[in-house]
Design an enzyme around this catalytic site. Structure first.
Site, PDB file in Angstrom:
ATOM      1  CG  HIS A   1      -1.949  -1.014   1.070  1.00  0.00           C
ATOM      2  ND1 HIS A   1      -2.862  -0.991   0.050  1.00  0.00           N
ATOM      3  CD2 HIS A   1      -2.318  -2.099   1.747  1.00  0.00           C
ATOM      4  CE1 HIS A   1      -3.791  -1.773   0.342  1.00  0.00           C
ATOM      5  NE2 HIS A   1      -3.628  -2.527   1.220  1.00  0.00           N
TER       6      HIS A   1
ATOM      7  CE  LYS B   1     -13.113   6.761   1.090  1.00  0.00           C
ATOM      8  NZ  LYS B   1     -14.688   6.279   0.308  1.00  0.00           N
TER       9      LYS B   1
END
Length: 894
Positions: free
Chosen positions: A139, A553
């Site tokens: 990532h 999120k």
């Protein structure tokens, strides 16, 4: 601050100051000191005059001066972080000398097992089923270049030398490395490619991880023996996985061809490690083999080698006649050198090499005297069993939307229905049962991934790649789609009249709603006879991945954590009822708003996190360098993970009555629903929120930075739903809002307490005191609230236009922050944030005056960058340095 830590910090930062003065002149150094002093003053007395003085100091700097200032503050954090890492190592060394060992260690865990009289049979059963596997991912949050890390490692080596020999003059040894650090570009000028990510992964594998498995296993055996627990000695249950080269969810740079190359690179890496290890042991095992038992083992093994490979007889005369250890090592080394090109004399597979390593270990153990075990021969055998010839198992990951489209094409080509779901699954089941696999039409891109996976297995072994992770899984049909594509590629077939799969299909549940449906999906799959047969061919283990980042999120911190807890609980119940073995793969980031926190306490707080001792967990972004740069810290982190799995399965907390726990679950569900509604009202239902986010955080800058090979969005759109969780968290961290890690918590707690007044608050306090899950949820939020700085966030909000938008959104954020802080303190009973974590509180206090100038510089140049039609490259470079500096200062990105 510990005196040794204080001394090292002062020494390194003073030498950095000397280098800055020499390289940039007294004016830049004076600007650095002025900003640092003003920041401290503003922290102590945030009055209009000091705020104005700080703004003037930042505005007065020319671009080149500001860049040098930002670079200096950024390197300051590099050096401080290095010193803190060294202090942690010193503490670990001190713990090793204590009888009880470190907290959350194997020694303390085994002692607790013995104290509680946990039956040896229960411990032995857990050992047999345990599998602990960190998974390295690529990532894009590691802002630190490898060149910078190399210089920091060199500085650490110099500090070790100076500590060992205090009479050496320190400056001549340290200064060249600090100067090299200053002159090295902190920021990447080119995008990170998958090839670079593979090379970075190899650095950690070869620097610490390959040795780590053997070192930890020797410690495990030593501490188990020390404890007196008679539970046998299990085979090593540590493994390592990798997404680097296999995670293609929204990443066009990871092609099927590159996945094959990644598997080959990992193979070359681990074979190179084995060669180096054998070469080192050639000098270590220099003594003759005179023990009869050892002689029998090695002579029999060597006779077999020379019979199979006559060309190796040349090695008999390389050493003295009785140096059988060396002779065996030379044979092993010669075969390893032939293995990369798959020559006849090379090893056909890792099991052959592991057998040789085991024979060598047994021969050394046959010698009198336990000290010889410390030579590390066992490490080679353990590494061979843990890493094989594949290094790390390569996971494949793809979005369910793409596997669905590809399965549609296969179904239509065979004249089958694609809707409704029941008819689709029935059609797939019939195609799986067919004698011959379906013929795919040309141009189905995703099928190339399955072909690549099959090629890796054929070339390297099934262990090299056998998981296919389906991100955004919403239904059982998503799993059947993958099985159909695997059947086309020959990864699913029939043997002896029974279906067989050579891959594990891992559903990944990421959103709140998908986590809510996870148990239903597993139940539907487990009830299907064909699926059960396929699962049985994989050892009867169903792995399920849980997404922490996207769920936060999607629904906010509190709701996501409850959804994850509830999903684990329900999935375990389904697995028990259906009689299948379950393993969880936790997709965590390093930050709290992406599931990160102390792994030991997190696993302990979720009793179903590692059913039967099976646990996989992602190591993402900067977490990899934090955990795996230094061997001692790497061993400590893996030891904590293993200890947490032991504790979660064997050291059960005090029993809570079922009725009370049921009430708490109901309360948690109510809190989650309130929090989620409040969070989504702001983030997804307020039209002006997206413009605020895009202006009040450096998200547009972050999306321009060459931090990783993966795009920041799954699709090219400005919709917040398409933005990945990593840059989402990264942006809020940079601007010091930290919204994802606490927003909605205060509203939920306050509403609950108010509606049940006067007993509502006491209920929450009881849950906090007695329920580990709720306790760690509150404490993690407390840490995030302590790191949040609304004075800095307000300055970022000053970039938002129009002013009415800024006032409205920031006002809501500030109100919820105050409410969350107040409620967390009321529930925990503490007088101020981090009252019981003084080290963390002191670290934040000491770091803030050095982070604040970076924030102020970023705000100034962010405004200029946004206004410029053709921004200067120097401007982007300055901004990049501030991004890295803030990340290093906060010790957090995404």
């Amino acid at each position: 601050m510990d005196e040794a830590l204080r001394r090292e910090v002062r020494f390194l930062t003073t030498r950095l100051g000397v280098i800055v003065q020499e390289r940039c002149g007294p004016a830049v150094f004076a600007a650095i000191e002025e900003l640092r002093s003003l920041s401290k003053q503003i922290r102590q007395h945030p009055d209009p005059q000091s705020l104005e003085a700080g703004a003037r100091a930042v505005a007065s700097l020319r671009l080149n001066e500001a860049t040098a200032v930002a670079h200096a503050f950024s390197l300051f954090f590099h050096l401080v972080n290095l010193c803190e890492e060294r202090q942690r190592i010193r503490r670990l060394q001190a713990y090793e000398r204590h009888e009880g060992g470190a907290p959350m260690s194997l020694r303390s865990t085994f002692a607790e097992l013995r104290k509680r009289r946990v039956p040896s049979a229960a411990i032995a059963r857990l050992f047999e089923s345990m599998r602990v596997e960190p998974v390295l991912t690529a990532h894009p949050t590691e802002a630190k270049r490898r060149s910078v890390m190399n210089h920091l490692w060199s500085i650490a080596r110099c500090l070790d030398e100076l500590a060992a020999n205090p009479s050496l003059p320190p400056e001549p040894r340290i200064d060249p490395w600090i100067e090299a650090l200053w002159l090295t570009e902190e920021v990447r000028e080119r995008p990170v490619t998958p090839e670079v990510e593979i090379e970075s992964e190899r650095v950690y594998l070869e620097r610490t991880i390959y040795d780590l498995a053997g070192d930890l296993w020797q410690k495990f055996r030593r501490e188990l023996k020390r404890s007196g627990i008679k539970a046998g000695e299990p085979a090593p249950f540590i493994r390592f996985g990798s997404w680097i080269g296999g995670d293609r969810d929204g990443n066009p740079n990871i092609t099927p061809e590159f996945s094959v190359e990644a598997a080959e690179a990992l193979r070359r890496s681990v074979l190179s490690y084995y060669c180096r290890s054998c070469e080192q042991f050639l000098s270590v095992l220099s003594f003759p083999c005179t023990q009869p038992a050892a002689q029998r083992i090695l002579r029999r093994s060597l006779a077999s080698d020379f019979k199979r490979f006559p060309g190796l007889r040349r090695l008999e005369s390389a050493d003295q006649p009785q140096e059988l250890y060396r002779r065996k090592l030379r044979v092993m080394l010669a075969r390893l050198e032939k293995t990369p090109e798959r020559a006849p004399e090379g090893y056909a597979g890792a099991s052959e090499f592991a057998k040789d390593a085991r024979q060598l270990e047994t021969a050394v153990r046959a010698l009198p005297g336990s000290r010889l075990e410390g030579l590390g021969v066992a490490r080679l055998r353990v590494a061979a069993e843990v890493f094989g010839f594949h290094g790390a198992s390569l996971d494949f990951r793809q979005h369910s939307g793409l596997t669905r489209a590809s399965a549609d094409a296969v179904l239509r080509a065979d004249g089958r229905s694609v809707e409704p779901a029941e008819a689709r699954i029935q059609a797939i089941r019939e195609m799986l049962r067919a004698q011959h696999p379906p013929v795919a039409t040309e141009g189905i891109e995703v099928l190339r991934e399955f072909d690549a996976l099959r090629r890796i297995q054929e070339r390297h072994s099934e262990e090299a790649a056998h998981r296919y992770i389906v991100s955004m899984t919403t239904s059982a049909a998503d799993v059947w789609d993958v099985l159909l594509l695997a059947r086309v590629a020959g990864l699913v077939g029939w043997a002896g009249g029974r279906p067989r799969s050579s891959i594990d299909v891992v559903p990944l549940f990421e959103t709140y709603d998908d986590l809510d449906r996870a148990a239903q999906v597993l139940d539907e799959l487990a009830a299907d006879p064909l699926y059960r047969q396929l699962l049985d061919s994989r050892g009867g283990v169903q792995e399920v991945m849980l997404g922490y980042s996207d769920s936060v999120k999607d629904s906010g911190y509190l709701a996501a954590n409850w959804a994850l807890f509830r999903a684990q609980d329900q999935l375990v119940n389904v697995a028990r009822r259906r009689g299948i073995r379950l393993g969880f793969f936790h997709g965590k980031g390093g930050s709290i708003d992406r599931g990160g926190s102390v792994s030991y306490r997190t696993v302990q707080a979720q009793p179903h996190a590692a059913p039967s001792g099976r646990l996989r967990i992602t190591e993402q972004g900067e977490v990899i360098s934090l955990k795996y740069s230094d061997p001692a810290i790497a061993e400590r982190n893996l030891e904590q993970l293993v200890a947490s799995v032991l504790g979660a399965n064997l050291l059960h907390p005090a029993r809570i009555r079922r009725a009370r726990m049921a009430r708490w679950h109901t309360h948690a569900g109510e809190l989650a629903a309130r929090s989620r509604a409040f969070y989504r009202e702001l983030v997804y239902e307020t039209p002006d929120f997206a413009p605020y986010f895009y202006q009040a955080t450096p998200i547009d800058l972050i999306e321009h930075l060459p931090l990783g090979s993966r795009p920041s969005r799954r699709r090219a759109s400005r919709d917040l739903r398409d933005l990945r969780a990593i840059p989402w968290v990264f942006a809020w961290t940079q601007s010091r809002h930290f919204v994802p890690s606490w927003y909605g918590l205060g509203r939920a707690l306050a509403s609950f307490a108010g509606e049940r007044s006067p007993k509502g608050l006491e209920v929450l306090r009881e849950m906090y005191r007695r329920w580990p899950f709720f306790s760690i949820l509150i404490e993690n939020a407390e840490a995030s609230l302590a790191k949040t700085d609304l004075d800095i966030a307000r300055r970022y909000a000053g970039l938002v236009q129009p002013a009415s938008l800024r006032t409205a959104i920031f006002g809501r954020i500030e109100e919820e922050f105050q409410r969350s802080r107040r409620m967390v303190l009321l529930v925990s009973g503490r007088s101020h944030l981090l009252a019981d974590q003084p080290r963390l509180a002191e670290s934040i206090r000491l770091r803030n005056p050095y982070v604040d100038p970076l924030n102020m510089l970023q705000i100034r140049f962010l405004e200029e960058w946004r206004k410029s039609r053709k921004p200067r490259p120097e401007l982007l470079r300055a901004l990049q340095i501030t991004v890295g500096g803030i990340a290093f200062g906060m010790k957090s990105t995404g």
